[in-house]
Design a protein around this motif. Structure first.
Motif, PDB file in Angstrom:
ATOM      1  N   ARG A 270      35.191 -46.399 104.212  1.00 60.65           N
ATOM      2  CA  ARG A 270      35.835 -46.988 105.384  1.00 60.65           C
ATOM      3  C   ARG A 270      34.773 -47.428 106.388  1.00 60.65           C
ATOM      4  O   ARG A 270      33.641 -46.958 106.361  1.00 60.65           O
ATOM      5  N   ASP A 271      35.189 -48.306 107.281  1.00 58.94           N
ATOM      6  CA  ASP A 271      34.278 -48.840 108.298  1.00 58.94           C
ATOM      7  C   ASP A 271      34.327 -47.948 109.534  1.00 58.94           C
ATOM      8  O   ASP A 271      35.375 -47.854 110.192  1.00 58.94           O
ATOM      9  N   PRO A 272      33.219 -47.284 109.908  1.00 56.80           N
ATOM     10  CA  PRO A 272      33.260 -46.387 111.062  1.00 56.80           C
ATOM     11  C   PRO A 272      33.190 -47.091 112.404  1.00 56.80           C
ATOM     12  O   PRO A 272      33.407 -46.457 113.448  1.00 56.80           O
ATOM     13  N   LEU A 273      32.888 -48.395 112.409  1.00 55.00           N
ATOM     14  CA  LEU A 273      32.724 -49.121 113.673  1.00 55.00           C
ATOM     15  C   LEU A 273      33.844 -50.119 113.938  1.00 55.00           C
ATOM     16  O   LEU A 273      33.832 -50.778 114.984  1.00 55.00           O
ATOM     17  N   ALA A 274      34.792 -50.233 113.036  1.00 47.95           N
ATOM     18  CA  ALA A 274      35.878 -51.200 113.210  1.00 47.95           C
ATOM     19  C   ALA A 274      36.788 -50.767 114.352  1.00 47.95           C
ATOM     20  O   ALA A 274      37.289 -49.633 114.373  1.00 47.95           O
TER      21      ALA A 274
ATOM     22  N   ARG B  58      39.121 -46.441 116.394  1.00 45.99           N
ATOM     23  CA  ARG B  58      38.288 -46.314 115.199  1.00 45.99           C
ATOM     24  C   ARG B  58      38.812 -45.183 114.309  1.00 45.99           C
ATOM     25  O   ARG B  58      39.325 -44.183 114.806  1.00 45.99           O
TER      26      ARG B  58
ATOM     27  N   ALA C  56      36.512 -42.202 108.725  1.00 53.27           N
ATOM     28  CA  ALA C  56      35.334 -43.019 108.451  1.00 53.27           C
ATOM     29  C   ALA C  56      34.128 -42.533 109.244  1.00 53.27           C
ATOM     30  O   ALA C  56      33.006 -42.461 108.728  1.00 53.27           O
ATOM     31  N   ARG C  57      34.334 -42.152 110.488  1.00 58.15           N
ATOM     32  CA  ARG C  57      33.224 -41.707 111.326  1.00 58.15           C
ATOM     33  C   ARG C  57      32.705 -40.335 110.874  1.00 58.15           C
ATOM     34  O   ARG C  57      31.508 -40.070 110.933  1.00 58.15           O
TER      35      ARG C  57
ATOM     36  N   HIS D 110      30.636 -41.097 107.480  1.00 63.74           N
ATOM     37  CA  HIS D 110      29.350 -41.741 107.700  1.00 63.74           C
ATOM     38  C   HIS D 110      28.428 -40.868 108.541  1.00 63.74           C
ATOM     39  O   HIS D 110      27.198 -40.921 108.370  1.00 63.74           O
TER      40      HIS D 110
END
Length: 608
Positions: A354-358, A381, A385-386, A389
């Motif tokens: 997953r994208d942690p900054l989206a 967010r 994901a955060r 990562h």
């Protein structure tokens, strides 16, 4: 007078001189912090006194003349030391008030909080090792079993525990006051926030050493003779406490100077909070006086623990009448590392996809769902994901720092005359203050938190190693091996290191979650990685203001951190000393308990 007598007389003097040199070096580093940080102290003081005033050259020159900064840092430091010899710690650069009364008052508050927190720590440590004590009293020694619960308690960050207690117990339930410092009731919540994690760690260390004490010949003989279990337990505790007393002294100093976050959350005017505020504001006189108070406390606590250890062991250290309690059986075979490790790896792997900054402002503070299993934070967010990562950087750096601290701690622990003073001095510096010192010298950057934490993380490991080494040198088998002609290298390789390294390694694993959190906490203070970095400590700190509205944003990274602590402790159970039988590299068969002790068998003098 013989050469040996002169050497014995000079050793205490050399130790005192070494301690004085270390303390003086730390005070000089603190005093030179405003200049080491390559910033103008006059500018910092002017902004602190009057934020609206323009820093014109005339205004800065007036501040320099008033504070005596034109004389240079060395002369200013020498003048402070001279005034301190006459009982004058100077005046605050910010408020202009006398420093000594405020530092003494803050120290009194912190000592009171530390005392109550130690009571909470001992009350927490008792149930952690209760099962081992019961089995030992019944003559059925067993390995430590308190790994998971103790690890989860010990891995709870203090500021998270303090925030939860303040929000739930203090605000929502209204059982106890949450803010301020007005009476005994205001002591309970901050003492629990400090004492529960420290007590869990202390209880786990004790639970790790008790099985070895219960397996000693004196304990087996006492059990076979039918002595009361309470007496055996009491002597086993007396046998194990000396190895833990140095860390107990470290807890005393750590709970006093390192409780910055708890004092901030509960609005407590303690010494840790005062020192941190002075460091940030570059209020040199307050910073120096606060650091000096922590150094004196560390010296007193270190001396007291060493004296109590000698008192508990009595003359056995001199006569070599001990048997080693650190020669455990084969590595523990348990499924707990898989129970804790598989979910942890699963969470990290799921988060990496997953994208942690989206950002999704329309999905702010959403509860857990299929789309967001851990919910979302205040910016929309994905928390999963955060967390995933953040594990890549947080865990990698934490493992590297823990390994470096373990190596340094073991090496310095082997030379206790050198490391004892260094441990007391380093332990007086909270990690936040160490971060400020490292940032002042090396500048802020991605490696600043690692350097700062590594600079102080070795101290409890070195204290533990030195305490174990002292006991191991007094054992009967070591005296016998030495009498048979074994040299120092042989004793170090085959006797001392096998008895010291495994317990200290397990200790280092216990502290791995705390190291990970300390790294991220320093990054949050601006000394390392900056937001939007998904470090675990940053996740906790960023989401704490929304804990009441969106508790999942805080509970998710806290649960992952607790899993890390449980995994570290359960994996530590497999670190045992391999006792090799001559000619065969396998574990010896378990020795059966004696049906009747030989006549004349008695407990060592350390067992009363």
């Amino acid at each position: 007078m013989s050469r040996t007598s002169r050497a014995r007389i000079s050793r205490p003097g050399l130790t005192a001189l070494w301690r004085s040199v270390l303390a003086g070096g730390l005070l000089c580093a603190i005093g030179l912090l405003p200049w080491l940080s390559r910033t103008d102290p006059a500018l910092t003081v002017l902004k602190a006194r009057s934020a609206d005033r323009d820093p014109t050259p005339e205004a800065l020159a007036a501040v320099r003349d008033q504070l005596g900064l034109g004389a240079g840092p060395l002369r200013l430091l020498g003048q402070w030391l001279g005034d301190l010899a006459h009982g004058d710690a100077g005046h605050s650069w910010i408020s202009g008030s006398a420093v000594l009364p405020s530092v003494v008052q803050a120290l009194g508050v912190s000592l009171l909080l530390m005392g109550v927190a130690m009571v909470a720590a001992l009350a927490t440590a008792a149930p952690v090792c209760a099962r081992t004590l019961r089995r030992g009293a019944a003559g059925r020694p067993a390995g430590p079993r308190a790994g998971g619960v103790a690890a989860m308690l010990a891995s709870l960050p203090e500021f998270l525990t303090a925030s939860v207690l303040a929000t739930v117990v203090g605000v929502q339930l209204g059982w106890l006051p949450a803010l301020g410092w007005y009476g005994p009731q205001w002591l309970v919540l901050p003492a629990l926030a400090l004492g529960v994690p420290a007590g869990a760690l202390l209880g786990r260390l004790l639970d790790d050493s008790l099985p070895g004490a219960f397996a000693e010949p004196w304990a087996l003989a006492a059990s076979a003779r039918g002595l009361p279990g309470r007496r055996i337990v009491r002597q086993a505790l007396r046998r194990c406490f000396p190895g833990l007393l140095p860390n107990l002294g470290l807890f005393v100093v750590g709970l006093t100077g390192g409780s910055v976050a708890v004092e901030q959350i509960f609005d407590i005017p303690g010494l840790g909070r005062l020192t941190l505020q002075a460091a940030i504001a570059q209020d040199l006189p307050v910073l120096q006086a606060g650091t000096l108070a922590l150094l004196l406390l560390a010296a007193v606590a270190g001396g007291a623990t060493r004296g109590v250890a000698r008192l508990l062991l009595g003359p056995v250290l001199r006569d070599g009448a001990l048997t080693s309690p650190h020669r455990a059986g084969p590595p523990a075979r348990s499924v707990l590392p898989f129970v804790y490790g598989v979910p942890l790896l699963g969470v990290v792997a799921a988060g990496l996809f997953r994208d942690p900054l989206a950002l999704d402002t329309a999905a702010r503070l959403r509860p857990p769902s299929w789309a967001h299993p851990f919910g979302t934070d205040a910016l929309g967010r994905d928390v999963l994901a955060r967390v995933g990562h953040g594990a890549l950087t947080t865990l990698a750096v934490a493992v590297a720092v823990s390994a470096a601290a373990l190596l340094i701690g073991v090496l310095l622990g082997l030379v206790p005359r050198v490391s004892g003073a260094a441990v007391d001095t380093v332990n007086a510096v909270p990690p936040v203050l160490a971060g400020l010192l490292v940032a002042g010298v090396a500048g802020s950057g991605p490696y600043t938190p690692a350097l700062a934490v590594a600079a102080v993380a070795w101290a409890p490991l070195a204290a533990h190693a030195a305490a174990l080494l002292t006991q191991e040198r007094a054992t009967t088998h070591l005296s016998a091996t030495r009498a048979l002609g074994a040299g120092p290298l042989h004793l170090l390789r085959y006797e001392l290191l096998p008895a010291v390294v495994p317990p200290v390694t397990r200790h280092a694993l216990l502290r791995l979650p705390a190291v990970a959190l300390a790294l991220a906490s320093l990054g949050f203070l601006g000394l390392g990685a900056q937001p939007p970095s998904p470090e675990w400590g940053l996740l906790l700190a960023e989401n704490l203001p929304y804990a009441e509205r969106a508790p999942w944003a805080v509970l998710a990274p806290a649960a992952v951190l607790a899993l890390l602590g449980a995994l570290a402790v359960s994996a530590a159970g497999g670190i045992r000393i391999r006792i090799r039988i001559r000619g065969r590299g396998r574990w010896p068969a378990r020795r059966p308990e004696p049906s009747a002790p030989a006549r004349g068998t008695a407990a060592p003098r350390s067992a009363g």
